[in-house]
Design a protein around this motif. Structure first.
Motif, PDB file in Angstrom:
ATOM      1  N   UNK A 116       3.107  -0.936   1.708  1.00  0.00           N
ATOM      2  CA  UNK A 116       2.374   0.221   2.201  1.00  0.00           C
ATOM      3  C   UNK A 116       2.645   0.454   3.688  1.00  0.00           C
ATOM      4  N   UNK A 117       3.406   1.486   3.989  1.00  0.00           N
ATOM      5  CA  UNK A 117       3.681   1.907   5.369  1.00  0.00           C
ATOM      6  C   UNK A 117       4.204   0.768   6.221  1.00  0.00           C
ATOM      7  N   UNK A 118       5.026  -0.076   5.608  1.00  0.00           N
ATOM      8  CA  UNK A 118       5.624  -1.198   6.324  1.00  0.00           C
ATOM      9  C   UNK A 118       4.562  -2.108   6.948  1.00  0.00           C
ATOM     10  N   UNK A 119       3.458  -2.274   6.253  1.00  0.00           N
ATOM     11  CA  UNK A 119       2.385  -3.159   6.686  1.00  0.00           C
ATOM     12  C   UNK A 119       2.103  -4.184   5.604  1.00  0.00           C
ATOM     13  N   UNK A 169      -6.286  -2.874   5.956  1.00  0.00           N
ATOM     14  CA  UNK A 169      -7.195  -2.957   4.808  1.00  0.00           C
ATOM     15  C   UNK A 169      -8.223  -1.840   4.899  1.00  0.00           C
ATOM     16  N   UNK A 170      -8.942  -1.643   3.813  1.00  0.00           N
ATOM     17  CA  UNK A 170     -10.052  -0.692   3.775  1.00  0.00           C
ATOM     18  C   UNK A 170     -11.373  -1.459   3.640  1.00  0.00           C
ATOM     19  N   UNK A 217      -8.669  -0.044   8.591  1.00  0.00           N
ATOM     20  CA  UNK A 217      -8.498  -0.874   9.772  1.00  0.00           C
ATOM     21  C   UNK A 217      -7.096  -1.477   9.821  1.00  0.00           C
ATOM     22  N   UNK A 218      -6.586  -1.636  11.041  1.00  0.00           N
ATOM     23  CA  UNK A 218      -5.240  -2.172  11.245  1.00  0.00           C
ATOM     24  C   UNK A 218      -5.300  -3.276  12.300  1.00  0.00           C
TER      25      UNK A 218
END
Length: 341
Positions: free
Chosen positions: A90-93, A131-132, A169-170
């Motif tokens: 997911x979005x290179x994460x 994460x959410x 959150x990141x």
């Protein structure tokens, strides 16, 4: 205060005491992060269905055993207690899609151990984590913020059930391999401090040096010709025990005479009597149960402490070898743990 009120207070105190005693026992128990295999996929599904009812479907986890480091089950005292599932696409994460513990294991530090696994994976991949968190889960949001996560977005319709809103959150602190320590939040389910938790990990190319150090320290001059080149390929047959990221024990197994044989098990002197040996032997027991093989090992005939330790874990003396060891006393008991057919 009347008798009825007094009985109610006593009853409530007993309930609190029982829960507190259970959590104290859990905090003192060894936590093992287990890989997902075909043998424990049902356990994974049960944990997800129980911890996250209605939020996720487990029908997509038929191939969960192929996800490697991105999934782990937390076992506490040999019992499944929590789960983490990550996704690197997911979005290179490194996206943490699920992390949680069963209700009875919350506020015992297991959530912190699961998050630490994701941190180490993010450091290895040099990717940010994300994460959410459900909008009403204030404690969880606070816990992640204390550990370097920052709110980047708000999604109004993320969850199926009300409240559907979620914070996104990141955490970018691991992109360059920066090392951080998990900060526990005692109010967050499953994340109270566990400064002495025992964690078992498989051997990788990067951690072969830890195995070598332990072998040389715990068993000095006993195995000078051991070749460590393929140790990282032994899978479940070998584990290193860690406390606070320090390698402090090891177990090495192999197949012998249609049984799982424990060739070596040992702990650094300063970490003995801290349940490290129990965590290591429990790994072998769980492995033996999984592959449906009895377990056996040798123990020196004068090593009463070791004999009592194995007896406590269900091993019984089945044979004696009077010339097993090179140095006196040469005699050894053969201890076996059998599983029902």
């Amino acid at each position: 205060m009347n008798n009825r009120d007094n009985q109610q207070v006593t009853s409530n105190s007993k309930i609190f005491t029982d829960k507190d005693a259970f959590r104290e026992t859990v905090r003192e128990s060894a936590v093992v992060l287990g890989q997902i295999t075909q043998d424990n996929i049902k356990i994974l599904k049960t944990l997800i269905d129980t911890i996250f009812p209605s939020d996720y479907t487990t029908e997509n986890y038929e191939d969960a055993d192929s996800m490697g480091e991105f999934e782990r089950i937390a076992y506490c005292g040999g019992k499944p207690a929590g789960v983490i599932v990550c996704d690197a696409d997911k979005s290179d994460m490194l996206y943490i899609s699920m992390i949680g513990t069963l209700t009875q294991y919350r506020k015992c530090g297991i959530g912190s151990i699961l998050l630490e696994h994701a941190v180490q994976l993010a450091q290895k991949l040099k990717k940010p984590m994300s994460l959410h968190v459900r909008v009403d889960n204030v404690n969880a949001k606070s816990f992640y913020e204390k550990n370097g996560f920052i709110v980047k977005d708000f999604v109004e319709e993320y969850y199926k059930q009300e409240p559907k809103g979620a914070f996104f959150l990141v955490n970018n602190t691991h992109v360059e391999g920066e090392i951080s320590k998990i900060v526990a939040n005692r109010e967050q389910p499953g994340t109270s401090a566990r400064s002495n938790s025992v964690i078992l990990r498989e051997v990788t190319k990067e951690t072969v040096s830890n195995l070598k150090m332990l072998m040389e320290t715990v068993f000095p001059n006993m195995y000078p010709d051991v070749n460590f080149d393929h140790a990282h390929k032994l899978g479940k047959f070998i584990r290193i025990a860690y406390i606070n990221e320090q390698p402090i024990g090891l177990i090495i197994c192999r197949m012998e005479k249609e049984m799982l044989y424990i060739a070596l098990i040992g702990v650094l002197v300063e970490y003995r009597r801290q349940r490290v040996g129990s965590a290591l032997i429990q790994h072998a027991i769980s492995f033996g149960e999984t592959i449906k093989k009895h377990i056996h090992l040798h123990v020196q005939i004068d090593n009463i402490t070791a004999q009592q330790f194995y007896q406590q874990h269900g091993f019984i003396e089945t044979e004696r070898d009077y010339t097993y060891y090179d140095e006196p006393p040469r005699a050894a008991f053969i201890y076996t743990k059998k599983f029902s057919e």
